[in-house]
Design a protein around this motif. Structure first.
Motif, PDB file in Angstrom:
ATOM      1  N   PHE A 161      20.507  43.707  23.963  1.00 24.66           N
ATOM      2  CA  PHE A 161      20.380  45.119  23.606  1.00 24.66           C
ATOM      3  C   PHE A 161      21.258  46.228  24.339  1.00 24.66           C
ATOM      4  CE2 PHE A 161      18.376  49.433  23.216  1.00 24.66           C
ATOM      5  CZ  PHE A 161      18.135  49.369  21.982  1.00 24.66           C
ATOM      6  N   ASP A 162      21.792  45.798  25.517  1.00 23.59           N
ATOM      7  CA  ASP A 162      22.351  46.739  26.195  1.00 23.59           C
ATOM      8  C   ASP A 162      23.050  45.765  27.372  1.00 23.59           C
ATOM      9  OD1 ASP A 162      23.912  48.794  27.100  1.00 23.59           O
ATOM     10  OD2 ASP A 162      22.232  50.311  27.491  1.00 23.59           O
ATOM     11  N   TYR A 163      24.193  46.310  28.102  1.00 23.15           N
ATOM     12  CA  TYR A 163      24.618  45.585  29.269  1.00 23.15           C
ATOM     13  C   TYR A 163      25.010  46.452  30.384  1.00 23.15           C
ATOM     14  CZ  TYR A 163      27.414  42.306  31.673  1.00 23.15           C
ATOM     15  OH  TYR A 163      27.890  41.413  33.011  1.00 23.15           O
ATOM     16  N   ASP A 164      24.497  45.859  31.496  1.00 19.33           N
ATOM     17  CA  ASP A 164      24.906  46.717  32.699  1.00 19.33           C
ATOM     18  C   ASP A 164      26.226  46.629  33.206  1.00 19.33           C
ATOM     19  OD1 ASP A 164      24.992  48.086  35.382  1.00 19.33           O
ATOM     20  OD2 ASP A 164      23.445  46.339  36.326  1.00 19.33           O
ATOM     21  N   VAL A 165      26.992  47.612  33.208  1.00 22.26           N
ATOM     22  CA  VAL A 165      28.664  47.297  33.306  1.00 22.26           C
ATOM     23  C   VAL A 165      28.687  47.551  34.866  1.00 22.26           C
ATOM     24  CG1 VAL A 165      29.274  48.423  31.086  1.00 22.26           C
ATOM     25  CG2 VAL A 165      28.892  49.863  32.876  1.00 22.26           C
ATOM     26  N   ILE A 197      38.130  50.327  46.549  1.00 27.61           N
ATOM     27  CA  ILE A 197      39.131  49.830  45.158  1.00 27.61           C
ATOM     28  C   ILE A 197      39.918  48.583  45.896  1.00 27.61           C
ATOM     29  CG2 ILE A 197      40.897  51.546  45.516  1.00 27.61           C
ATOM     30  CD1 ILE A 197      39.378  50.211  41.951  1.00 27.61           C
ATOM     31  N   GLN A 198      40.189  48.829  47.188  1.00 24.25           N
ATOM     32  CA  GLN A 198      41.083  47.838  47.793  1.00 24.25           C
ATOM     33  C   GLN A 198      40.444  46.504  48.030  1.00 24.25           C
ATOM     34  OE1 GLN A 198      40.263  50.891  49.185  1.00 24.25           O
ATOM     35  NE2 GLN A 198      40.556  50.704  51.329  1.00 24.25           N
ATOM     36  N   LYS A 249      33.234  52.593  37.299  1.00 21.66           N
ATOM     37  CA  LYS A 249      34.695  52.454  37.150  1.00 21.66           C
ATOM     38  C   LYS A 249      35.559  51.522  37.834  1.00 21.66           C
ATOM     39  CE  LYS A 249      35.244  57.560  36.382  1.00 21.66           C
ATOM     40  NZ  LYS A 249      35.845  58.868  36.777  1.00 21.66           N
ATOM     41  N   MET A 250      34.839  51.266  38.957  1.00 23.77           N
ATOM     42  CA  MET A 250      35.426  50.212  39.749  1.00 23.77           C
ATOM     43  C   MET A 250      35.190  48.686  39.037  1.00 23.77           C
ATOM     44  SD  MET A 250      35.001  50.717  43.823  1.00 23.77           S
ATOM     45  CE  MET A 250      33.421  51.011  43.895  1.00 23.77           C
TER      46      MET A 250
END
Length: 482
Positions: free
Chosen positions: A319-323, A370-371, A290-291
């Motif tokens: 093929f895929d991506y590490d988000v 998050i900061q 999420k971050m």
């Protein structure tokens, strides 16, 4: 995975028990729980130095574990879905090299992408195995090498039917994953082992909606950097073997080079981190994803930058991506990635993982907040406003397919001469040249030097990339075959 069993940390618990016994040390290390080196205690703290101990019966021995280390490794194997797990204290470099040496002998062929970490080529130099490279496609926009397409692997197998193994990056430094399941199926059908460099894929074993892990895909052996996204201490890693692999032989290979004085600080950090991931990894990596997604969206809102993600997926070379990876293309604001890297550190006190000619990578993990993300986004907006310039004269390429003329081992140990880099075009290199990080060689021993490569090296130096691998510390001369 048995969650109740995973609550244990046998090596860490044995260390805690040992610490309370107040044993008088007449063994190494010579600092004797810090009493002989007060500055070390001031730097690291009494508790840390007090746990820097030697192998002994109550604490087992990494070279031949029979009690608490063995139990800790078995818990790691269970957590990662492996047949066996080895604690590695020489970083993932030692895991990658032991993995290759476990299947390759002198003269054996191994199929692998050229955009591998230097530890892979180093392993070939030392054991004499012969690389059969799959040159990956390159994304023309961002300049980076992509994953291995299944058709490319099929061609490599046809051209090298005697190869003993295929090595796959899972994922690449930038987050790109190949179709590992299909590659495993294809390799096994031709009697070849599959090795996975998972230096940047620890979280695949615990997060949801991420690329498949090596063990789940059926790969034979995987090198896993627990100290990267897994939270253990720097230099601590795992080597995983699947249930069909004779792990006892792999243990012998590991002991050819692994230290006989393994750090209990590193090993206990592996034990604690495994427990943390087994119990809380799914939740933790959900937050990381999420971050990273939030950061990607915010950076792309700035304009000029391109924080790429799953839109790169094409079902083949990506093929895929590490988000969880926050890879950002910077060239459109007229700055090389390494220039943005330097500005973030020098002007904004932000240390990111690396910058290359066209990209930066900010490593987001279970320890981020998050900061911190917001501070990074703000700094990138500031850099664009204050430092952006025309990109017309910037070098666009990132990956240059090699011309292989000799094996890494033959070239490394051959008779050689050192020449100014400008005089080396057309000659065969006998050493490494790379930017570190990421540690992917621009040149490896046995590859032909071209005008394009010379231009790239000089450009990377001028932009401030940290160059290494050559005998000449200034990267002004190169060793070439006579």
């Amino acid at each position: 995975m048995d969650i109740n069993t995973q609550k244990k940390a046998p090596l860490y618990e044995a260390l805690q028990k040992f610490r309370k016994q107040r044993v008088v040390p007449f063994d190494v290390p010579g600092h004797k729980r810090g009493r002989g080196n007060h500055e070390l205690v001031e730097l690291l703290g009494e508790k840390c130095v007090g746990l820097d101990v030697n192998s002994m019966k109550p604490l087992d021995n990494l070279c031949h574990p029979v009690s608490v280390i063995l139990e800790a490794e078995q818990l790691a194997a269970d957590a990662f879905g492996a047949g066996h797990a080895f604690f590695m204290v020489g970083g993932t470099t030692s895991a990658v090299q032991s993995m290759i040496w476990s299947v390759c002998k002198a003269g054996d062929k191994i199929i692998l992408p050229r955009n591998v970490h230097k530890s892979v080529i180093n392993a070939l130099v030392l054991c004499g195995a012969v690389p059969a490279y799959v040159n990956p496609d390159v994304d023309k926009k961002i300049g980076i090498a992509l994953g291995m397409e299944l058709s490319q692997v099929e061609n490599a197998i046809k051209e090298n039917p005697d190869a003993v193994a295929i090595l796959v990056n899972n994922p690449t430094y930038y987050g790109i994953a190949s179709d590992l399941k299909a590659i495993v199926k294809l390799a096994h059908a031709h009697g070849m082992k599959v090795l996975a460099d998972e230096a940047h894929g620890t979280h695949f074993y615990f997060g949801e909606d991420l690329p498949v892990s090596a063990m789940a895909a059926g790969a034979d052996i995987a090198a896993v950097s627990m100290h990267k996204s897994g939270g253990s201490l720097t230099q601590s890693s795992l080597l995983l073997t699947n249930k069909n692999v004779r792990w006892e032989y792999v243990a012998q290979i590991i002991n050819l080079t692994q230290t006989t004085s393994a750090s209990y600080l590193l090993m206990s950090s592996l034990d604690i981190s495994r427990r943390n991931l087994a119990l809380r990894g799914k939740e933790s990596f959900g937050k990381v994803m999420k971050m990273a997604e939030y950061a990607r969206n915010e950076i792309n809102e700035i304009g000029g930058y391109y924080a790429y993600g799953r839109e790169l997926n094409n079902g083949s070379s990506v093929f895929d991506y590490d988000v969880t990876k926050l890879s950002v293309y910077t060239r459109d604001i007229g700055l090389a990635g390494i220039e943005v890297y330097d500005l973030l550190r020098d002007e904004y006190d932000i240390q990111i993982e690396f910058g290359d000619i066209g990209n930066i990578l900010a490593y987001i993990s279970i320890g981020d907040r998050i900061q911190d993300i917001e501070r990074l986004v703000g700094a990138l907006a500031d850099i664009k406003r204050l430092y952006s310039k025309d990109n017309a004269k910037m070098l666009s390429m990132e990956y240059i397919p090699p011309i292989v003329s000799a094996t890494p081992r033959d070239a490394f140990y051959a008779d050689k001469e050192m020449l100014p880099i400008e005089q080396t075009a057309g000659r065969i290199c006998s050493e490494f040249v790379m930017c570190y990080p990421p540690g992917i060689p621009i040149l490896s021993p046995g590859e032909m030097i071209t005008d394009e490569i010379i231009e790239y090296i000089n450009y990377a130096k001028a932009k401030g990339c940290s160059m290494q691998g050559t005998e000449d510390p200034y990267i002004e001369k190169l060793n070439v075959l006579k």
